[in-house]
Scaffold this motif. Structure first.
Motif, PDB file in Angstrom:
ATOM      1  N   ASP A  27       0.810  -1.220   0.000  1.00  0.00           N
ATOM      2  CA  ASP A  27       0.000   0.000   0.000  1.00  0.00           C
ATOM      3  C   ASP A  27       0.847   1.277   0.000  1.00  0.00           C
ATOM      4  O   ASP A  27       0.318   2.372  -0.090  1.00  0.00           O
ATOM      5  CB  ASP A  27      -0.957   0.006   1.207  1.00  0.00           C
ATOM      6  CG  ASP A  27      -0.215  -0.090   2.521  1.00  0.00           C
ATOM      7  OD1 ASP A  27      -0.843   0.105   3.574  1.00  0.00           O
ATOM      8  OD2 ASP A  27       1.001  -0.359   2.485  1.00  0.00           O
ATOM      9  N   THR A  28       2.182   1.131   0.071  1.00  0.00           N
ATOM     10  CA  THR A  28       3.044   2.323   0.050  1.00  0.00           C
ATOM     11  C   THR A  28       3.189   2.818  -1.377  1.00  0.00           C
ATOM     12  O   THR A  28       3.604   2.059  -2.258  1.00  0.00           O
ATOM     13  CB  THR A  28       4.445   2.001   0.606  1.00  0.00           C
ATOM     14  OG1 THR A  28       4.320   1.562   1.951  1.00  0.00           O
ATOM     15  CG2 THR A  28       5.340   3.236   0.562  1.00  0.00           C
ATOM     16  N   SER A  29       2.841   4.062  -1.605  1.00  0.00           N
ATOM     17  CA  SER A  29       2.980   4.587  -2.967  1.00  0.00           C
ATOM     18  C   SER A  29       4.291   5.335  -3.144  1.00  0.00           C
ATOM     19  O   SER A  29       4.901   5.293  -4.202  1.00  0.00           O
ATOM     20  CB  SER A  29       1.795   5.477  -3.346  1.00  0.00           C
ATOM     21  OG  SER A  29       1.510   6.372  -2.313  1.00  0.00           O
ATOM     22  N   SER A  30       4.734   6.012  -2.088  1.00  0.00           N
ATOM     23  CA  SER A  30       6.018   6.709  -2.217  1.00  0.00           C
ATOM     24  C   SER A  30       6.544   7.103  -0.850  1.00  0.00           C
ATOM     25  O   SER A  30       5.813   7.111   0.141  1.00  0.00           O
ATOM     26  CB  SER A  30       5.871   7.961  -3.090  1.00  0.00           C
ATOM     27  OG  SER A  30       5.010   8.897  -2.460  1.00  0.00           O
ATOM     28  N   TRP A  31       7.833   7.416  -0.853  1.00  0.00           N
ATOM     29  CA  TRP A  31       8.484   8.014   0.299  1.00  0.00           C
ATOM     30  C   TRP A  31       9.095   9.340  -0.168  1.00  0.00           C
ATOM     31  O   TRP A  31       9.452   9.485  -1.339  1.00  0.00           O
ATOM     32  CB  TRP A  31       9.623   7.126   0.809  1.00  0.00           C
ATOM     33  CG  TRP A  31       9.211   5.888   1.519  1.00  0.00           C
ATOM     34  CD1 TRP A  31       8.857   4.696   0.958  1.00  0.00           C
ATOM     35  CD2 TRP A  31       9.130   5.705   2.936  1.00  0.00           C
ATOM     36  NE1 TRP A  31       8.571   3.769   1.931  1.00  0.00           N
ATOM     37  CE2 TRP A  31       8.736   4.362   3.160  1.00  0.00           C
ATOM     38  CE3 TRP A  31       9.381   6.511   4.041  1.00  0.00           C
ATOM     39  CZ2 TRP A  31       8.566   3.832   4.444  1.00  0.00           C
ATOM     40  CZ3 TRP A  31       9.213   5.981   5.321  1.00  0.00           C
ATOM     41  CH2 TRP A  31       8.808   4.651   5.506  1.00  0.00           C
ATOM     42  N   SER A  32       9.211  10.285   0.770  1.00  0.00           N
ATOM     43  CA  SER A  32       9.930  11.508   0.412  1.00  0.00           C
ATOM     44  C   SER A  32      10.686  12.037   1.630  1.00  0.00           C
ATOM     45  O   SER A  32      10.308  11.765   2.777  1.00  0.00           O
ATOM     46  CB  SER A  32       8.980  12.576  -0.141  1.00  0.00           C
ATOM     47  OG  SER A  32       7.905  12.757   0.719  1.00  0.00           O
TER      48      SER A  32
ATOM     49  N   ARG B 201       5.958   9.051   4.492  1.00  0.00           N
ATOM     50  CA  ARG B 201       5.514   7.866   3.772  1.00  0.00           C
ATOM     51  C   ARG B 201       4.093   8.103   3.289  1.00  0.00           C
ATOM     52  O   ARG B 201       3.205   8.443   4.071  1.00  0.00           O
ATOM     53  CB  ARG B 201       5.565   6.650   4.705  1.00  0.00           C
ATOM     54  CG  ARG B 201       5.032   5.373   4.068  1.00  0.00           C
ATOM     55  CD  ARG B 201       5.132   4.181   4.997  1.00  0.00           C
ATOM     56  NE  ARG B 201       4.225   3.145   4.532  1.00  0.00           N
ATOM     57  CZ  ARG B 201       3.146   2.711   5.182  1.00  0.00           C
ATOM     58  NH1 ARG B 201       2.839   3.219   6.363  1.00  0.00           N
ATOM     59  NH2 ARG B 201       2.379   1.773   4.675  1.00  0.00           N
ATOM     60  N   ASN B 202       3.889   7.948   1.990  1.00  0.00           N
ATOM     61  CA  ASN B 202       2.564   8.112   1.393  1.00  0.00           C
ATOM     62  C   ASN B 202       1.999   6.746   1.030  1.00  0.00           C
ATOM     63  O   ASN B 202       2.687   5.926   0.414  1.00  0.00           O
ATOM     64  CB  ASN B 202       2.648   8.981   0.133  1.00  0.00           C
ATOM     65  CG  ASN B 202       3.203  10.357   0.450  1.00  0.00           C
ATOM     66  OD1 ASN B 202       2.616  11.108   1.209  1.00  0.00           O
ATOM     67  ND2 ASN B 202       4.358  10.674  -0.099  1.00  0.00           N
TER      68      ASN B 202
END
Lengths: 410, 279
Positions: free
Chosen positions: A161-166, A184-185
């Motif tokens: 379910d993780t779409s991205s990190w920044s 965490r998105n």
């Protein structure tokens, strides 16, 4: 001799005129038009450090616009949105931070879009990206005192379910320890594109190049059950971090999913924002009593002063100040005040700068038959206006109004 | 020194007529540019006002935005054409200045080379004369900007006009931004590079005059080596290696390369002029 070499002397004299013209700036800046600040309230000497400056912007679409900046600059600004050849076109952050050889060598192979934080002893760099479909954060630190550099890669959670990190921020605790804050998105909604986002803290020991602690700061905050939420950091100092937690109600999520286009106003209406002060040293999250929900805010400012958070917002021409107790329960301290710039004839106001004792407000009214632009310095403790000045120029009242109407406050 | 002044004066006298013509063309084109831009703006505004039934320029400006002399500095216009005509002539003359004296049955160069003084004076006179003409044209350009601006302002009413400083006009035009750059260090870099290029060109020409066909080939190779040396700082600038040097170190390095290339070229040119040149 003069007659014999007349051609040479005439040409040289002409060239000297050109050199003088090149060296002098008065004719090039040719006051267009002349603006100045006139004190209308308070102590004129408090406004001595404030300069009014013309700023000119030219865009590639062929529009030239004139604006004024009211600040402490001394030279006119010329902004060109296009790129010409310049000797040092500059790489922005690397040129700004690279004021010593040691720092420049450290920055040489770092990516421009990373996050750079230059603190007293440590210069830190973090960059989060997906490499071969695996999210990782590159961490590099330079100890400016010893010249030592540290580098490590953090492998991040790759849940479905993780779409991205920044990358959000990096903070030095001491010469051997840093804290990295990542976002965490996850659970991105297909139609609206809104996702949950949480702040994750990584404590890193530089000597051993290991993560000593990993903390999820925001996923367990109240009100997060089964709703979309986004937590972001809006300001930070060595001790505290201000977390803005936006919660989207379930009903708007459904409406958003059904809508063909994004309905930003509906999102804004159904978004609730809570504020928390995160104590970096003690790893504690303190809910704050800030409630701006429902207000149309055009600018805001936060400032941590010892164990107090100053919270200033500008909404529809009114400036609101309140302070919150960080050593207690996060509730508002006494001494809040408002400044209504409508009393000065304005219809727009912005909070533009602050220090621990004063707040700087820009205000204006372009739509009036007599447009006004002004600046006010307000004492934080009392809400009293220390200084207020307004922009004036030359000519009759109608001419002045026409010149001021051409401008925007920047 | 006296010989140099005489030769310089001689070269400049030859350039008086072309310079006067160039100045005339530049003045006419740039002032016409300002005049036509102003009239175009006013005509356009009147058309739109008629179409939209607006009654004043103020209403036009509120609906459509303001006109600005800056627009002509952004687009291809008579202004840029006039600059290119001057650049083309000066560039051409850097080559022509040597060949005009060398061609023909009784070349004038033979008289110049037999003057009772160092041949270096001849070299310096031929180098500085076109450069002084270039500086004179730059002066003219600086004078024409406020004149053009004044013409534009006299045509377009202030209600529909956005006045900007003349410095901005120079900044937004990519050509003026280089030839009249406001930063001194940029000015020295641009003109230093240009003068070095001229010096290398002169060396190539003198190689050709000295060794004919072999001179052409040698000159091309020499120019290629010189260009490569000048490019080295740019290669460093575009790579991560730029961060191994501070900005001022890279600038000093570039000036050092310019000085080296110019110095070697000047020495070589003097040598060719003194010992090898033939007619």
């Amino acid at each position: 001799m003069l007659r014999k070499y007349s051609v040479t002397f005439v040409l040289l004299a002409f060239i000297v005129v050109g050199i003088v013209m090149y060296a002098t700036t008065g004719w090039k800046n040719n006051d267009r038009p002349n603006f100045r600040i006139i004190t209308v309230e308070g102590d004129a000497s408090a406004g001595n450090s404030i300069k009014i400056n013309r700023s000119y912007r030219y865009t590639g679409s062929g529009n030239a616009s004139t604006a004024i900046t009211i600040s402490q600059q001394n030279e006119p600004l010329f902004t060109d949105d296009r790129v010409h050849f310049q000797w040092f076109s500059g790489n922005g952050i690397k040129d700004r931070l690279g004021d010593t050889k040691q720092k420049r060598n450290f920055l040489a192979d770092k990516k421009l879009y990373g996050r750079f934080v230059d603190e007293q002893t440590l210069l830190s760099y973090i960059n989060t990206e997906s490499v071969d479909r695996k999210w990782q954060t590159e961490v590099a630190v330079l100890n400016k005192k010893t010249g030592e550099t540290y580098e490590l890669n953090l492998s991040l959670s790759q849940d479905e379910d993780t779409s991205s990190w920044s990358s959000r921020d990096v903070h030095a605790v001491d010469d051997s320890n840093i804290i990295v804050f990542l976002e965490r998105n996850y659970n991105t909604q297909q139609k609206s594109g809104i996702s949950n986002s949480d702040m994750i803290r990584f404590d890193i020991n530089l000597d051993e190049l290991t993560v000593t602690k990993k903390t999820d700061l925001t996923s367990a905050l109240p009100g997060h059950d089964n709703v979309t939420h986004q937590a972001t950091v809006t300001s930070m100092n060595d001790t505290y971090m201000l977390v803005q937690d936006e919660i989207y109600s379930e009903s708007i999520n459904d409406a958003q999913a059904d809508a063909e286009n994004s309905d930003q106003s509906a999102i804004e209406r159904n978004k609730v924002i809570h504020y928390y002060a995160y104590d970096i040293v003690n790893d504690k999250m303190l809910p704050l009593g800030i409630d701006d929900n429902g207000m149309k805010i055009n600018s805001y400012m936060h400032n941590f002063v010892d164990n107090r958070l100053d919270h200033v917002t500008a909404s529809e021409g009114v400036i609101y100040y309140s302070a919150y107790d960080l050593s207690g329960n996060g509730e508002a301290l006494p001494g809040s005040w408002t400044v209504d710039t409508h009393a000065w004839g304005a219809n727009t106001a912005y909070v533009v700068d602050h220090d621990d004792r004063t707040i700087q407000i820009l205000y204006g009214n372009k739509s009036s038959s007599k447009p006004i632009y002004g600046i006010a310095l307000v004492d934080i403790a009392t809400g009293n206006v220390i200084y207020r000045g307004e922009v004036k120029t030359d000519g009759t009242e109608d001419e002045q109004a026409a010149k001021l109407r051409h401008l925007d406050i920047m | 020194m006296r010989t140099y002044l005489k030769l310089l004066n001689f070269e400049l006298k030859r350039l008086v007529l072309p310079l006067a013509i160039l100045m005339g063309i530049t003045i006419v084109l740039q002032l016409y540019n300002a005049y036509s831009a102003g009239n175009r703006a006013v005509d356009y505004a009147h058309q739109m006002m008629k179409k939209e039934q607006l009654t004043s320029m103020k209403q036009y400006a509120e609906a459509h935005g303001y006109f600005s002399y800056a627009n002509t500095f952004n687009n291809l216009s008579w202004l840029i054409l006039s600059i290119f005509i001057c650049v083309a002539f000066v560039g051409f003359y850097f080559v022509f200045i040597w060949y005009r004296d060398s061609l023909g049955r009784h070349p004038f160069m033979s008289r110049l080379l037999t003057l009772p003084s160092s041949r270096g004076c001849l070299y310096w006179a031929k180098l500085t004369a076109p450069l002084l003409v270039m500086l004179a044209l730059l002066t003219l350009q600086q004078l024409l900007i406020p004149l053009g601006d004044a013409i534009y302002r006299s045509i377009v009413p202030s209600d529909a006009r956005e006045d900007v400083p003349l410095q901005l006009l120079m900044t937004i035009n990519p050509v003026l931004n280089i030839i009249l750059t406001p930063r001194l260090i940029d000015f020295l870099l641009y003109y230093g590079t240009g003068i070095t290029a001229v010096i290398v060109l002169y060396t190539g020409i003198l190689l050709e005059r000295s060794y004919r066909l072999y001179g052409v080939i040698t000159g091309l190779i020499y120019a290629a080596v010189a260009i490569f040396m000048l490019i080295i700082p740019f290669i460093i600038l575009q790579s991560d290696y730029r961060y191994w040097l501070m900005d001022n170190e890279l600038t000093v390095f570039y000036f050092a390369v310019l000085a080296l290339v110019s110095g070697v070229s000047i020495w070589f040119s003097h040598y060719l002029l003194a010992r090898k040149i033939s007619l």
